[in-house]
Design an enzyme around this catalytic site. Structure first.
Site, PDB file in Angstrom:
ATOM      1  N   HIS A 169      25.298  45.469  44.018  1.00  0.00           N
ATOM      2  CA  HIS A 169      24.090  44.643  44.119  1.00  0.00           C
ATOM      3  C   HIS A 169      22.854  45.466  44.496  1.00  0.00           C
ATOM      4  O   HIS A 169      21.743  45.145  44.088  1.00  0.00           O
ATOM      5  CB  HIS A 169      24.304  43.496  45.119  1.00  0.00           C
ATOM      6  CG  HIS A 169      25.146  42.388  44.545  1.00  0.00           C
ATOM      7  ND1 HIS A 169      25.872  41.521  45.317  1.00  0.00           N
ATOM      8  CD2 HIS A 169      25.368  42.002  43.264  1.00  0.00           C
ATOM      9  CE1 HIS A 169      26.507  40.652  44.533  1.00  0.00           C
ATOM     10  NE2 HIS A 169      26.220  40.935  43.285  1.00  0.00           N
ATOM     11  N   THR A 206      26.035  35.041  40.158  1.00  0.00           N
ATOM     12  CA  THR A 206      25.404  34.364  41.286  1.00  0.00           C
ATOM     13  C   THR A 206      23.915  34.689  41.331  1.00  0.00           C
ATOM     14  O   THR A 206      23.557  35.852  41.539  1.00  0.00           O
ATOM     15  CB  THR A 206      26.008  34.880  42.621  1.00  0.00           C
ATOM     16  OG1 THR A 206      27.380  35.178  42.423  1.00  0.00           O
ATOM     17  CG2 THR A 206      25.810  33.897  43.743  1.00  0.00           C
ATOM     18  N   ASP A 232      28.150  31.347  45.633  1.00  0.00           N
ATOM     19  CA  ASP A 232      28.854  32.250  46.542  1.00  0.00           C
ATOM     20  C   ASP A 232      29.116  31.490  47.842  1.00  0.00           C
ATOM     21  O   ASP A 232      28.175  31.104  48.543  1.00  0.00           O
ATOM     22  CB  ASP A 232      27.977  33.486  46.803  1.00  0.00           C
ATOM     23  CG  ASP A 232      28.684  34.519  47.661  1.00  0.00           C
ATOM     24  OD1 ASP A 232      29.636  34.149  48.390  1.00  0.00           O
ATOM     25  OD2 ASP A 232      28.283  35.697  47.613  1.00  0.00           O
ATOM     26  N   HIS A 285      37.420  29.260  42.097  1.00  0.00           N
ATOM     27  CA  HIS A 285      38.388  30.196  42.681  1.00  0.00           C
ATOM     28  C   HIS A 285      39.199  29.391  43.695  1.00  0.00           C
ATOM     29  O   HIS A 285      38.610  28.760  44.581  1.00  0.00           O
ATOM     30  CB  HIS A 285      37.672  31.340  43.403  1.00  0.00           C
ATOM     31  CG  HIS A 285      37.118  32.375  42.474  1.00  0.00           C
ATOM     32  ND1 HIS A 285      36.129  32.096  41.581  1.00  0.00           N
ATOM     33  CD2 HIS A 285      37.434  33.680  42.300  1.00  0.00           C
ATOM     34  CE1 HIS A 285      35.847  33.195  40.893  1.00  0.00           C
ATOM     35  NE2 HIS A 285      36.622  34.177  41.304  1.00  0.00           N
ATOM     36  N   GLU A 322      43.196  32.014  46.320  1.00  0.00           N
ATOM     37  CA  GLU A 322      43.167  33.444  45.996  1.00  0.00           C
ATOM     38  C   GLU A 322      43.821  34.232  47.134  1.00  0.00           C
ATOM     39  O   GLU A 322      44.297  35.342  46.938  1.00  0.00           O
ATOM     40  CB  GLU A 322      41.701  33.870  45.801  1.00  0.00           C
ATOM     41  CG  GLU A 322      41.520  35.256  45.220  1.00  0.00           C
ATOM     42  CD  GLU A 322      40.044  35.624  45.023  1.00  0.00           C
ATOM     43  OE1 GLU A 322      39.164  34.778  45.273  1.00  0.00           O
ATOM     44  OE2 GLU A 322      39.783  36.776  44.616  1.00  0.00           O
ATOM     45  N   ASP A 380      36.649  41.362  37.019  1.00  0.00           N
ATOM     46  CA  ASP A 380      35.578  42.354  37.227  1.00  0.00           C
ATOM     47  C   ASP A 380      35.996  43.635  36.510  1.00  0.00           C
ATOM     48  O   ASP A 380      36.520  44.553  37.133  1.00  0.00           O
ATOM     49  CB  ASP A 380      35.432  42.632  38.726  1.00  0.00           C
ATOM     50  CG  ASP A 380      35.063  41.384  39.519  1.00  0.00           C
ATOM     51  OD1 ASP A 380      33.914  40.947  39.411  1.00  0.00           O
ATOM     52  OD2 ASP A 380      35.937  40.851  40.234  1.00  0.00           O
TER      53      ASP A 380
HETATM   54  C1  LIG Z   1      37.727  41.297  46.173  1.00  0.00           C
HETATM   55  C2  LIG Z   1      38.399  41.067  44.890  1.00  0.00           C
HETATM   56  C3  LIG Z   1      39.833  41.406  44.806  1.00  0.00           C
HETATM   57  C4  LIG Z   1      37.662  40.561  43.885  1.00  0.00           C
HETATM   58  C5  LIG Z   1      38.140  39.694  42.846  1.00  0.00           C
HETATM   59  N1  LIG Z   1      38.035  38.362  43.216  1.00  0.00           N
HETATM   60  C6  LIG Z   1      36.883  37.701  43.462  1.00  0.00           C
HETATM   61  N2  LIG Z   1      37.003  36.639  44.270  1.00  0.00           N
HETATM   62  C7  LIG Z   1      35.931  35.909  44.626  1.00  0.00           C
HETATM   63  N3  LIG Z   1      34.693  36.194  44.210  1.00  0.00           N
HETATM   64  C8  LIG Z   1      34.525  37.248  43.398  1.00  0.00           C
HETATM   65  C9  LIG Z   1      35.613  38.044  42.974  1.00  0.00           C
HETATM   66  N4  LIG Z   1      35.121  38.996  42.154  1.00  0.00           N
HETATM   67  C10 LIG Z   1      33.779  38.794  42.076  1.00  0.00           C
HETATM   68  N5  LIG Z   1      33.407  37.757  42.842  1.00  0.00           N
HETATM   69  C11 LIG Z   1      32.045  37.220  43.066  1.00  0.00           C
HETATM   70  O1  LIG Z   1      31.195  37.742  42.070  1.00  0.00           O
HETATM   71  C12 LIG Z   1      30.117  38.478  42.654  1.00  0.00           C
HETATM   72  C13 LIG Z   1      29.727  39.631  41.773  1.00  0.00           C
HETATM   73  O2  LIG Z   1      29.186  39.174  40.548  1.00  0.00           O
HETATM   74  P1  LIG Z   1      27.735  38.488  40.420  1.00  0.00           P
HETATM   75  O3  LIG Z   1      26.786  39.186  41.334  1.00  0.00           O
HETATM   76  O4  LIG Z   1      27.909  37.044  40.786  1.00  0.00           O
HETATM   77  O5  LIG Z   1      27.372  38.686  38.968  1.00  0.00           O
HETATM   78  C14 LIG Z   1      30.659  38.887  44.017  1.00  0.00           C
HETATM   79  O6  LIG Z   1      29.626  39.139  44.933  1.00  0.00           O
HETATM   80  C15 LIG Z   1      31.504  37.681  44.406  1.00  0.00           C
HETATM   81  O7  LIG Z   1      30.706  36.666  44.932  1.00  0.00           O
HETATM   82 ZN   LIG Z   2      36.747  35.969  40.137  1.00  0.00          ZN
END
Ligand SMILES: CC(C)=CCNc1ncnc2c1ncn2[C@@H]1O[C@H](COP(=O)(O)O)[C@@H](O)[C@H]1O
Ligand SMILES: [Zn+2]
Length: 348
Positions: free
Chosen positions: A68, A101, A142, A202, A205, A288
């Protein structure tokens, strides 16, 4: 893996339903971002978890903080979104639901509305460039930011659902699962559902979220992210499994993410097996792909080699994902047609 096998997995048309934008940034783009911001002094080893490496869930969430910092302007967001879409297309993904997010204005210099507009602009530009992929967007909440921010985000998602020509289709609930309680988000999620946004949540998890999962399942969601600890063998309950099965709620399963984040002990022990044996709609996803150094072809190939799936079975798995998407019926039909046309060329 031999070249023919690798090509097979890349060539099968695929549907990606669980991809967080900032977690999906590929190696080359990430290095560009790092080079653009030398003052941050970030090494690329801090933005990805390489094969064979494992991290605690907490450490994984630290990685997003680093990313980020690197993706914090309109220009960055546009570049990242375009490159992520192009990478999915190059991997054979024909339909993608991206989620992200909208962050606080203080973190990005742009409003949440502008954040979403920028992602939509990237989707639009890719369409104009005739990138062979249909992209939809889920606005992400989030959970770390609490219920008020969630409600604000839902209102914004609602606006975009009405004005984005069908691109914004749903809402995601994500973020560190150990923070906050799902019950606090029920009003926001209920509102989203009532206005026609699809819910991808989610759920379970991490262990000991049984009560939360029960509450969330009563909404009910349209899809479940991970659901790692829903079934009794993982400490869940028959009640949870029965609900998921009765309501036929598809699961988004992310093998490498769960292994590297250590919520499952190994590929062999992944809950894909449990749900696949129940013939429950399960969709392989990357979560991811940048952070976990994977892509959707690799996830299909890993599932096949781990669970002994034939090529026919792999094909059915990718085809079944079409019906689990939030695409309108006409789009689903077109995708089905595409799969039927490609089948004889890929499955000999
Ligand atoms: C820690 C881990 C094993 C990750 C995989 N499981 C996850 N569980 C919950 N939220 C997630 C996960 N992977 C990504 N995110 C969410 O996606 C965000 C990143 O993508 P973005 O900024 O929303 O575009 C993270 O800050 C988090 O809020
Ligand atoms: Zn996820």
């Amino acid at each position: 893996m031999d070249r023919e096998t690798e090509l097979f997995y890349r060539q099968i048309p695929k549907v990606e339903l669980h991809a967080h934008l900032n977690g999906s940034v590929g190696f080359t783009t990430m290095n560009k971002l790092i080079a653009r911001k030398p003052h941050l002094n970030i090494e690329s080893s801090r933005t990805a978890i390489h094969n064979g490496q494992r991290r605690t869930l907490d450490e994984c969430f630290q990685v997003f903080k680093v990313i980020h910092q690197l993706v914090d302007s309109e220009e960055d967001i546009l570049m990242v979104a375009k490159s992520v879409i192009e990478e999915f297309a190059a991997d054979g993904v024909k339909y993608l639901e991206l989620r992200s997010t909208p962050r606080e204005e203080t973190k990005t210099g742009l409003s949440k509305r502008r954040y979403i507009e920028t992602v939509l602009e990237a989707i639009h530009q890719c369409k104009q460039d005739e990138v062979d992929i249909d992209v939809r967007f889920l606005v992400a909440v989030d959970r770390r930011n609490g219920p008020e921010v969630a409600m604000e985000t839902v209102k914004l998602a609602e606006d975009f659902m009405l004005s984005s020509d069908g691109v914004v289709v749903g809402l995601d609930l994500s973020g560190d699962p150990t923070v906050g309680h799902g019950k606090d988000f029920l009003p926001a999620l209920q509102r989203a559902k009532n206005c026609g946004l699809k819910l991808a949540l989610h759920m379970s998890e991490v262990p000991s979220q049984k009560a939360e999962s029960e509450l969330l399942l009563d909404l009910p969601p349209d899809r479940i992210g991970h659901g790692t600890f829903l079934h009794p063998e993982a400490g869940g309950t028959d009640i949870l499994v029965d609900k998921v099965c009765k309501l036929n709620i598809p699961l988004e399963l992310c093998l490498t993410s769960n292994v590297k984040g250590q919520t499952v002990p190994s590929y062999e022990k992944h809950h894909f097996q449990y749900w696949y044996e129940c013939k429950h709609p399960s969709v392989l996803c990357t979560d991811d792909k940048g952070v976990f150094c994977t892509n959707l072809s690799r996830e299909y190939s890993l599932a096949a080699s781990t669970f002994g799936l034939t090529r026919e079975a792999v094909w059915s798995l990718s085809q079944q994902a079409i019906q689990c998407s939030f695409a309108p019926e006409a789009v689903k039909q077109k995708l089905e047609q595409r799969w039927a046309e490609l089948r004889p060329h890929i499955l000999h």
